[in-house]
Structures are given as C-alpha cells and as structure tokens.
Design a protein around this motif. Structure first.
Motif, mmCIF file in Angstrom:
data_model
loop_
_atom_site.group_PDB
_atom_site.id
_atom_site.type_symbol
_atom_site.label_atom_id
_atom_site.label_comp_id
_atom_site.label_asym_id
_atom_site.label_seq_id
_atom_site.Cartn_x
_atom_site.Cartn_y
_atom_site.Cartn_z
ATOM 1 N N THR A 114 0.710 -1.222 -0.049
ATOM 2 C CA THR A 114 0.107 -0.046 -0.057
ATOM 3 C C THR A 114 0.881 1.466 -0.084
ATOM 4 N N VAL A 115 1.856 1.525 -1.041
ATOM 5 C CA VAL A 115 2.666 2.478 -1.009
ATOM 6 C C VAL A 115 2.473 3.229 -2.316
ATOM 7 N N GLY A 116 2.729 4.454 -2.358
ATOM 8 C CA GLY A 116 2.616 5.247 -3.695
ATOM 9 C C GLY A 116 1.471 5.112 -4.230
ATOM 10 N N GLY A 117 1.630 4.796 -5.653
ATOM 11 C CA GLY A 117 0.571 4.719 -6.632
ATOM 12 C C GLY A 117 -0.001 3.330 -6.876
ATOM 13 N N ILE A 118 0.400 2.486 -6.004
ATOM 14 C CA ILE A 118 -0.088 1.180 -6.216
ATOM 15 C C ILE A 118 -1.512 1.248 -5.854
ATOM 16 N N PRO A 119 -2.080 1.601 -4.760
ATOM 17 C CA PRO A 119 -3.560 1.676 -4.562
ATOM 18 C C PRO A 119 -4.094 2.288 -5.466
ATOM 19 N N GLU A 120 -3.754 3.029 -6.375
ATOM 20 C CA GLU A 120 -4.648 3.781 -7.381
ATOM 21 C C GLU A 120 -4.662 2.735 -8.546
ATOM 22 N N VAL A 121 -3.843 1.809 -8.665
ATOM 23 C CA VAL A 121 -3.932 0.575 -9.709
ATOM 24 C C VAL A 121 -4.600 -0.538 -9.354
ATOM 25 N N ILE A 122 -4.203 -0.995 -7.889
ATOM 26 C CA ILE A 122 -4.911 -2.198 -7.522
ATOM 27 C C ILE A 122 -6.001 -1.880 -6.533
ATOM 28 N N ARG A 123 -7.193 -2.236 -6.951
ATOM 29 C CA ARG A 123 -8.376 -2.306 -5.762
ATOM 30 C C ARG A 123 -8.135 -3.330 -5.173
ATOM 31 N N HIS A 124 -8.061 -3.222 -3.650
ATOM 32 C CA HIS A 124 -7.722 -4.282 -2.494
ATOM 33 C C HIS A 124 -9.322 -5.325 -2.379
ATOM 34 N N ASN A 125 -8.932 -6.370 -2.669
ATOM 35 C CA ASN A 125 -9.997 -7.505 -2.643
ATOM 36 C C ASN A 125 -10.811 -7.581 -3.924
ATOM 37 N N GLN A 126 -10.424 -6.716 -5.073
ATOM 38 C CA GLN A 126 -10.974 -6.782 -6.310
ATOM 39 C C GLN A 126 -10.195 -7.137 -7.378
ATOM 40 N N ASP A 127 -8.922 -6.508 -7.436
ATOM 41 C CA ASP A 127 -7.924 -6.762 -8.584
ATOM 42 C C ASP A 127 -6.567 -7.420 -8.019
ATOM 43 N N GLY A 128 -6.692 -7.431 -6.712
ATOM 44 C CA GLY A 128 -5.512 -8.176 -5.976
ATOM 45 C C GLY A 128 -5.451 -7.742 -4.539
ATOM 46 N N LEU A 129 -4.441 -8.238 -3.796
ATOM 47 C CA LEU A 129 -4.394 -8.028 -2.338
ATOM 48 C C LEU A 129 -3.322 -7.015 -1.891
ATOM 49 N N LEU A 130 -3.625 -6.068 -1.236
ATOM 50 C CA LEU A 130 -2.860 -5.092 -0.869
ATOM 51 C C LEU A 130 -2.244 -5.291 0.641
ATOM 52 N N VAL A 131 -0.927 -5.036 1.164
ATOM 53 C CA VAL A 131 -0.305 -5.220 2.366
ATOM 54 C C VAL A 131 0.468 -4.065 2.574
ATOM 55 N N PRO A 132 0.631 -3.746 3.990
ATOM 56 C CA PRO A 132 1.520 -2.661 4.424
ATOM 57 C C PRO A 132 3.107 -3.231 3.852
ATOM 58 N N PRO A 133 3.864 -2.181 3.586
ATOM 59 C CA PRO A 133 5.334 -2.525 3.273
ATOM 60 C C PRO A 133 6.036 -3.216 4.600
ATOM 61 N N GLU A 134 7.291 -3.919 4.319
ATOM 62 C CA GLU A 134 7.883 -4.199 5.210
ATOM 63 C C GLU A 134 7.461 -5.195 6.180
ATOM 64 N N GLN A 135 6.481 -5.926 6.006
ATOM 65 C CA GLN A 135 5.844 -6.957 6.715
ATOM 66 C C GLN A 135 5.427 -8.123 6.298
ATOM 67 N N PRO A 136 6.555 -9.072 6.546
ATOM 68 C CA PRO A 136 6.635 -10.337 5.859
ATOM 69 C C PRO A 136 5.544 -11.282 6.201
#
Length: 373
Positions: free
Chosen positions: A301-323
């Motif tokens: 969920t950084v920069g412009g990524i959430p403007e491209v990927i819609r969470h739970n719709q086009d893919g899954l988004l997670v916070p950075p640096e959290q393995p």
C-alpha cells in the motif's frame, strides 16, 4: 503545420519503468506536428536500444550525478537542433535539462516517476537530490506525475503546474491466450531449470532496497512450511544481487535471480503468483503487465499502487516491510483458487483503464498548452 522538436532527456543507465515510458513517448508521439529525439546522460543500454530502433539519439555523458560538464554540449545541441521543448525524466536529466532550459528560455516539462526520498542507497544522496529538485523545480513549465501520491509529494517541495498522467500499457498479444501463456511458462521454466509442479512466486523489479525484495524472501520462508515446493523468481538487476543471493542461502530458499530480461513480461507466465513488495513505488506499471498475464497479485500500500490495484478486487494489498502480512495474503490466494480467479478476471479488465493512447493524448495536450500550439 509547423513541426515542434522535443528532446526526451533521461539518464538511461538501465532499462526500467521510466525508460520504457520514454520509449513509448518516442515511438508514439512522433507526428506531423511533433518530432522527438532521445537524449541520454549515460552511454548505456537505453541509448543502444533507441539507436537500434532508428530513433534519433544524442549522448551527453555525465561522469557522476552532479557532473555539470555536459551542460555546454547540451545547450549547444538544443540551439543546433532547434528544440522547442525539453522533457526530462529522473534527477540527472532534471538538473541538466532545467538549467539548459533556463539558460536558453526553452520550456521544460519534467515527469516524476518515483519518490526521490526512496531512490537512493545513501540518505545523504537523497537529501542532496531533494535539495537540487527544490531549487530547480521553479524552472519548469509543467510537471507530470505518474500517480496522485507522487503529485502530493512534489507539491510539498514547492512544485506547481502539476498534472497526473498515469502510465499506459499496450495490449500484449503474447499473453492473450491460455495456449500462448502455457508455451511461455514451459519455455522460461526450462530456461531457468524450474521444475513443473514447483510453486513459483515472482516479481519483476530492480534489485534495490526501495523494491522491498528482502521482505519477499522473508515471506517465502514463512510460506514454505505450508507450501514446501515454493520457489522465488525475480527478474531484474541492481546493487542488491549478492545480498539477496546470500539471504536466500541463509534461509535455505530456492531462488532464481534472472537478471535483466528484455520484454520481461513474456516470462510472467512462469509464475503462479506475482508480488510487488515495494517500500516506495511511483505507480507500478509492471502490475498492469501481471494483470495481462492473468496472475493473482499481492502488492504493498505505497505510492501509486492503491490507485492501480483495488484491494480485494484486482488483488491484495498489504503494508510494506511486513513479511507476515505478505505471506498471509499470498497464502489466501493459494488456498482460495476461486477468489484468485475472481481477482484475475477483474484485473484482466482493470489494466484497460490505463491505455497508452490516453497517456499519449494527455501528454500531447500538455505539450500543446506549454508550446501554445
């Protein structure tokens, strides 16, 4: 109709997202009213590529990021070639191009592709780049950002006349059928000696701290207890090559570092899951390629990524640096094939919202406003 000559100025030491973007402009904007030339500040792969493609190419080699010695040659070339507009990409090009434009009263447009705060291995280098950007930003006639997130960042540095124009992507016919993707899958898995049946989690990225690839390896270690056949495939090159190799060895994790690959999207079908674990990302053009490759996508969920990927719709988004969070989202796709299929189907439509034609149209419109065509 008059022809306006535009110089696209970029470092060109590698062929990444910014270089691909410039190549699209060079090939897509040449017309009866516009004539484009490529200008490179490094005698590297991008200059070689544009020359091979028959694109007019000028070289102004810089010895280091603060080397101003090419400035007189750049000014002379602008005068000689009668360029009407400079379009700069990246810190080196911004510095030289803005100074040259100011000296000659030639308008300059700068495209911001990524976050300056995260682009450098050294904090001191990042601070210097930010300072130089603040000083030279007023010399621009317009600023393009590839996401709204970057527009907000540039505005905090005093940027004005900012316009967001999302990167566009063409249809990739090599990926448009199950048969073609299957053939590419077999071809690249054989090339890299990855056995069929192996679960491949992959990424296409520079091997740079800003891409968060060490987090991907840590997530893979967590996943391996549930999915023992896991294999990590990373396409790209950069300064962290040895470090990532050593990390994978310490984790006893199968890893293929494929290096730089022209038309890397052709290798995407070799993957079962695509991950972009960036700490910072301007937009993430590669996500649109992964959508065309019909891959489930996990990104940060950084920069412009959430403007491209819609969470739970086009893919899954997670916070950075959290393995752990990254591993859990990967596992969700791997355990729920119906959910993965739903996101893949949505992504197959979503990428079409980011067309090359729209990017070119908006860029040409801005050229027209600046040049008052």
């Amino acid at each position: 109709m008059a022809t306006y000559k535009v110089l696209q100025l970029i470092g060109g030491g590698e062929i990444g997202g910014a270089e691909q973007h410039v190549l699209t402009l060079l090939q897509g904007l040449n017309s009866t009213s516009l004539s484009l030339t490529s200008g490179c500040l490094v005698a590297g792969p991008f200059a070689k590529l544009t020359e091979e493609l028959g694109i007019p190419t000028l070289l102004f080699p810089m010895k280091h990021a603060l080397d101003l010695s090419p400035l007189p040659r750049l000014i002379e070339a602008i005068r000689r070639e009668k360029f009407s507009l400079l379009h700069t990409h990246g810190s080196r090009a911004n510095l030289l191009g803005r100074l040259a434009g100011w000296r000659l009263k030639t308008p300059v447009i700068s495209t911001v592709h990524s976050s300056l705060r995260q682009d450098y291995l050294s904090p001191q280098a990042a601070r210097l780049a930010l300072t130089l950007d603040r000083i030279t930003l007023p010399l621009t006639s317009g600023i393009i950002t590839v996401s709204e997130a970057l527009a907000q960042e540039v505005a905090t540095r005093g940027g004005q006349r900012i316009r967001t124009i999302y990167n566009g992507i063409p249809s990739l016919p090599q990926l448009d059928s199950l048969e073609k993707r299957g053939n590419l899958r077999q071809c690249f898995r054989q090339k890299w000696q990855i056995p069929e049946g192996t679960l491949v989690i992959g990424s296409v990225a520079r091997l740079h701290p800003t891409k968060g690839l060490s987090t991907l390896l840590e997530a893979a270690r967590i996943l391996r207890s549930q999915f023992p056949s896991i294999h990590i495939l990373i396409i790209g090159d950069g300064p962290l090559h040895s470090e990532l190799q050593n990390q994978a060895k310490a984790l006893d994790l199968p890893l293929t570092l494929a290096g730089y690959l022209p038309d890397a999207y052709r290798a995407l079908p070799a993957m079962d899951l695509f991950v972009l674990p960036s700490v910072s990302e301007g937009m993430g053009l590669v996500l649109l390629e992964a959508m065309q490759a019909r891959l489930p996508i996990v990104a940060t969920t950084v920069g412009g990524i959430p403007e491209v990927i819609r969470h739970n719709q086009d893919g899954l988004l997670v916070p950075p640096e959290q393995p752990k969070a990254l591993a859990e989202s990967c596992a969700e796709f791997l355990k729920k094939p119906d959910f993965a299929a739903s996101c893949i189907a949505s992504g197959a439509k979503r990428w079409q919202d980011f067309s090359v034609q729209e990017m070119l149209r908006q860029t040409q419109d801005l050229y027209g406003e600046v040049l008052m065509i």
